[in-house]
Design an enzyme around this catalytic site. Structure first.
Site, PDB file in Angstrom:
ATOM      1  N   THR A  18       0.748  -1.539   0.183  1.00 49.09           N
ATOM      2  CA  THR A  18       0.107  -0.343   0.004  1.00 49.09           C
ATOM      3  C   THR A  18       0.707   1.128  -0.162  1.00 49.09           C
ATOM      4  O   THR A  18       0.914   2.360  -0.835  1.00 49.09           O
ATOM      5  CB  THR A  18      -0.775   0.147   1.160  1.00 49.09           C
ATOM      6  OG1 THR A  18      -1.317  -1.355   1.489  1.00 49.09           O
ATOM      7  CG2 THR A  18      -1.888   1.066   1.194  1.00 49.09           C
ATOM      8  N   LYS A  39      -8.350  -1.033  -5.132  1.00 55.65           N
ATOM      9  CA  LYS A  39      -7.716  -2.507  -4.220  1.00 55.65           C
ATOM     10  C   LYS A  39      -9.483  -3.067  -4.134  1.00 55.65           C
ATOM     11  O   LYS A  39     -10.554  -3.066  -3.664  1.00 55.65           O
ATOM     12  CB  LYS A  39      -7.948  -1.765  -2.524  1.00 55.65           C
ATOM     13  CG  LYS A  39      -7.572  -2.927  -1.516  1.00 55.65           C
ATOM     14  CD  LYS A  39      -6.327  -2.737  -1.452  1.00 55.65           C
ATOM     15  CE  LYS A  39      -6.157  -4.244  -0.581  1.00 55.65           C
ATOM     16  NZ  LYS A  39      -4.321  -4.771  -0.437  1.00 55.65           N
ATOM     17  N   GLY A 118      -3.109  -5.990  -5.175  1.00 59.49           N
ATOM     18  CA  GLY A 118      -3.614  -7.207  -4.630  1.00 59.49           C
ATOM     19  C   GLY A 118      -3.729  -7.289  -3.559  1.00 59.49           C
ATOM     20  O   GLY A 118      -3.661  -6.291  -2.621  1.00 59.49           O
TER      21      GLY A 118
HETATM   22  N1  LIG Z   1       9.417   1.582   4.931  1.00 62.04           N
HETATM   23  C1  LIG Z   1       8.400   1.086   6.397  1.00 62.04           C
HETATM   24  N2  LIG Z   1       8.901   1.786   7.003  1.00 62.04           N
HETATM   25  C2  LIG Z   1       7.745   2.201   8.288  1.00 62.04           C
HETATM   26  N3  LIG Z   1       7.095   1.387   8.255  1.00 62.04           N
HETATM   27  C3  LIG Z   1       6.685   0.595   6.975  1.00 62.04           C
HETATM   28  C4  LIG Z   1       6.919   0.296   5.268  1.00 62.04           C
HETATM   29  N4  LIG Z   1       6.608  -0.667   4.722  1.00 62.04           N
HETATM   30  C5  LIG Z   1       6.057  -0.367   5.121  1.00 62.04           C
HETATM   31  N5  LIG Z   1       5.371   0.013   6.425  1.00 62.04           N
HETATM   32  C6  LIG Z   1       4.170  -0.523   7.462  1.00 62.04           C
HETATM   33  O1  LIG Z   1       4.050  -1.788   7.546  1.00 62.04           O
HETATM   34  C7  LIG Z   1       2.553  -2.131   7.790  1.00 62.04           C
HETATM   35  C8  LIG Z   1       2.147  -3.134   6.313  1.00 62.04           C
HETATM   36  O2  LIG Z   1       2.237  -2.527   5.580  1.00 62.04           O
HETATM   37  P1  LIG Z   1       1.100  -2.569   4.207  1.00 62.04           P
HETATM   38  O3  LIG Z   1      -0.228  -1.992   5.021  1.00 62.04           O
HETATM   39  O4  LIG Z   1       1.892  -1.041   3.127  1.00 62.04           O
HETATM   40  O5  LIG Z   1       1.478  -3.603   3.213  1.00 62.04           O
HETATM   41  P2  LIG Z   1       0.618  -4.435   2.401  1.00 62.04           P
HETATM   42  O6  LIG Z   1       1.736  -5.404   1.838  1.00 62.04           O
HETATM   43  O7  LIG Z   1       0.297  -3.235   1.632  1.00 62.04           O
HETATM   44  O8  LIG Z   1      -0.253  -5.174   2.950  1.00 62.04           O
HETATM   45  P3  LIG Z   1      -1.778  -5.986   2.567  1.00 62.04           P
HETATM   46  O9  LIG Z   1      -1.650  -7.288   2.299  1.00 62.04           O
HETATM   47  O10 LIG Z   1      -2.211  -5.680   3.753  1.00 62.04           O
HETATM   48  O11 LIG Z   1      -2.410  -5.124   1.966  1.00 62.04           O
HETATM   49  C9  LIG Z   1       2.114  -1.084   7.864  1.00 62.04           C
HETATM   50  O12 LIG Z   1       1.773  -0.598   8.510  1.00 62.04           O
HETATM   51  C10 LIG Z   1       3.200   0.175   6.801  1.00 62.04           C
HETATM   52  O13 LIG Z   1       3.107   1.714   7.141  1.00 62.04           O
HETATM   53  C1  LIG Z   2      -5.676  -9.302   5.398  1.00 57.78           C
HETATM   54  C2  LIG Z   2      -4.165  -9.268   5.341  1.00 57.78           C
HETATM   55  N1  LIG Z   2      -4.179  -7.425   5.924  1.00 57.78           N
HETATM   56  C3  LIG Z   2      -4.744  -9.281   2.926  1.00 57.78           C
HETATM   57  N2  LIG Z   2      -5.839  -8.109   3.494  1.00 57.78           N
HETATM   58  C4  LIG Z   2      -5.056 -10.774   2.881  1.00 57.78           C
HETATM   59  C5  LIG Z   2      -3.387 -11.724   3.546  1.00 57.78           C
HETATM   60  C6  LIG Z   2      -3.950 -13.050   2.490  1.00 57.78           C
HETATM   61  C7  LIG Z   2      -2.825 -13.568   3.353  1.00 57.78           C
HETATM   62  C8  LIG Z   2      -3.365 -15.094   2.438  1.00 57.78           C
HETATM   63  C9  LIG Z   2      -2.033 -16.181   2.492  1.00 57.78           C
HETATM   64  O1  LIG Z   2      -1.219 -15.655   1.685  1.00 57.78           O
HETATM   65  O2  LIG Z   2      -2.010 -17.312   3.683  1.00 57.78           O
HETATM   66 MG   LIG Z   3      -2.011  -3.399   1.479  1.00 57.43          MG
END
Ligand SMILES: Nc1ncnc2c1ncn2[C@@H]1O[C@H](COP(=O)(O)OP(=O)(O)OP(=O)(O)O)[C@@H](O)[C@H]1O
Ligand SMILES: C[C@H](N)[C@H](N)CCCCCC(=O)O
Ligand SMILES: [Mg+2]
Length: 225
Positions: A18, A39, A118
């Site tokens: 994100t 999303k 994703g």
């Molecule tokens: N470079 C960074 N420095 C500090 N915190 C970070 C960094 N990158 C991500 N985070 C923190 O890590 C957490 C997870 O990041 P994020 O929500 O972007 O993951 P995601 O891959 O989008 O997860 P999802 O599968 O739920 O969509 C969040 O709290 C985000 O603020």
């Molecule tokens: C809830 C979470 N933050 C994501 N939106 C969904 C992550 C799915 C992971 C499933 C898996 O690989 O086990």
């Molecule tokens: Mg995300």
């Protein structure tokens, strides 16, 4: 071919898709007037000012340059923070690629560039038979891989790149995101992936005490400008 969007995946959930997606939207907005984040499936809602909201959808909206109906930029918002197929089942719903593709088509008519984030990693189940990868394939989008830098990420990144290519999609680039500020040999790990991923490194995101997508420096692939 004219660039009109990408699909952002990650080595896992919680790796910074994100944050990087929002940063990519800000960067893309310098070159394209109407950029929007999508999303397709948010799993896990939080309460804000009395309403249940999907945090990822809010973050992408804040980085988009056009406002669109929520049914298009976040067609599926599921309460529980689980894999989408489980969260949907527990909400009494069945989510399929077709309805997500239809929402994406709606967005395409409102924006020049649609960035799709994703859920979790590449092969996360959407329902009994489809995965998030099937959505990326149906949309035929170039893929950006966010690598959450921590021990174990080399294997996850290389397997994900292999799967993206086996599914017939183009790995347009990858972003190294420092999720573990204490990671040993971080730069050597990045170097290992530079040598093996066979895709451009779009940026190395430092660990940020207060994550800020606008402060993230990314290089777009040339054909995306
Ligand atoms: N470079 C960074 N420095 C500090 N915190 C970070 C960094 N990158 C991500 N985070 C923190 O890590 C957490 C997870 O990041 P994020 O929500 O972007 O993951 P995601 O891959 O989008 O997860 P999802 O599968 O739920 O969509 C969040 O709290 C985000 O603020
Ligand atoms: C809830 C979470 N933050 C994501 N939106 C969904 C992550 C799915 C992971 C499933 C898996 O690989 O086990
Ligand atoms: Mg995300």
């Amino acid at each position: 071919m004219v660039f009109d969007g990408c699909f952002v995946t990650g080595t896992d959930t919680g790796v910074g898709k994100t944050l990087v997606s929002a940063a990519l939207l800000h960067t893309l907005a310098r070159h394209h007037p109407r950029v929007v984040g999508m999303k397709p499936v948010a799993a896990g809602l939080v309460q804000q000012a009395g309403a249940w909201v999907a945090e990822d959808a809010l973050a992408l909206r804040a980085a988009s340059t056009v406002a669109v109906p929520p049914a298009l930029d976040n067609p599926v918002a599921l309460p529980e923070p689980l894999s989408p197929h489980l969260s949907a089942a527990r909400a009494g719903r069945c989510v399929g690629v077709a309805e997500l593709v239809a929402a994406h088509r709606g967005l395409r008519s409102l924006a020049d560039v649609v960035l799709v984030e994703g859920s979790g990693g590449w092969r996360v189940p959407l329902n009994e038979s489809e995965t998030l990868a099937d959505l990326a394939v149906a949309l035929a989008l170039p893929v950006v891989l966010v690598v959450g830098l921590r021990l174990g990420c080399l294997n996850h990144a290389l397997l994900t790149a292999e799967a993206i290519r086996a599914d017939g999609l183009h790995l347009a680039g990858w972003v190294a995101n420092t999720v573990d500020p204490a990671m040993a040999c971080r730069d050597e790990n990045i170097q290992t992936l530079r040598q093996r991923l066979r895709a451009p490194l779009l940026g190395v995101v430092p660990w940020q005490p207060v994550p800020d997508a606008r402060a993230v420096q990314l290089e777009l692939p040339e054909t995306w400008r």
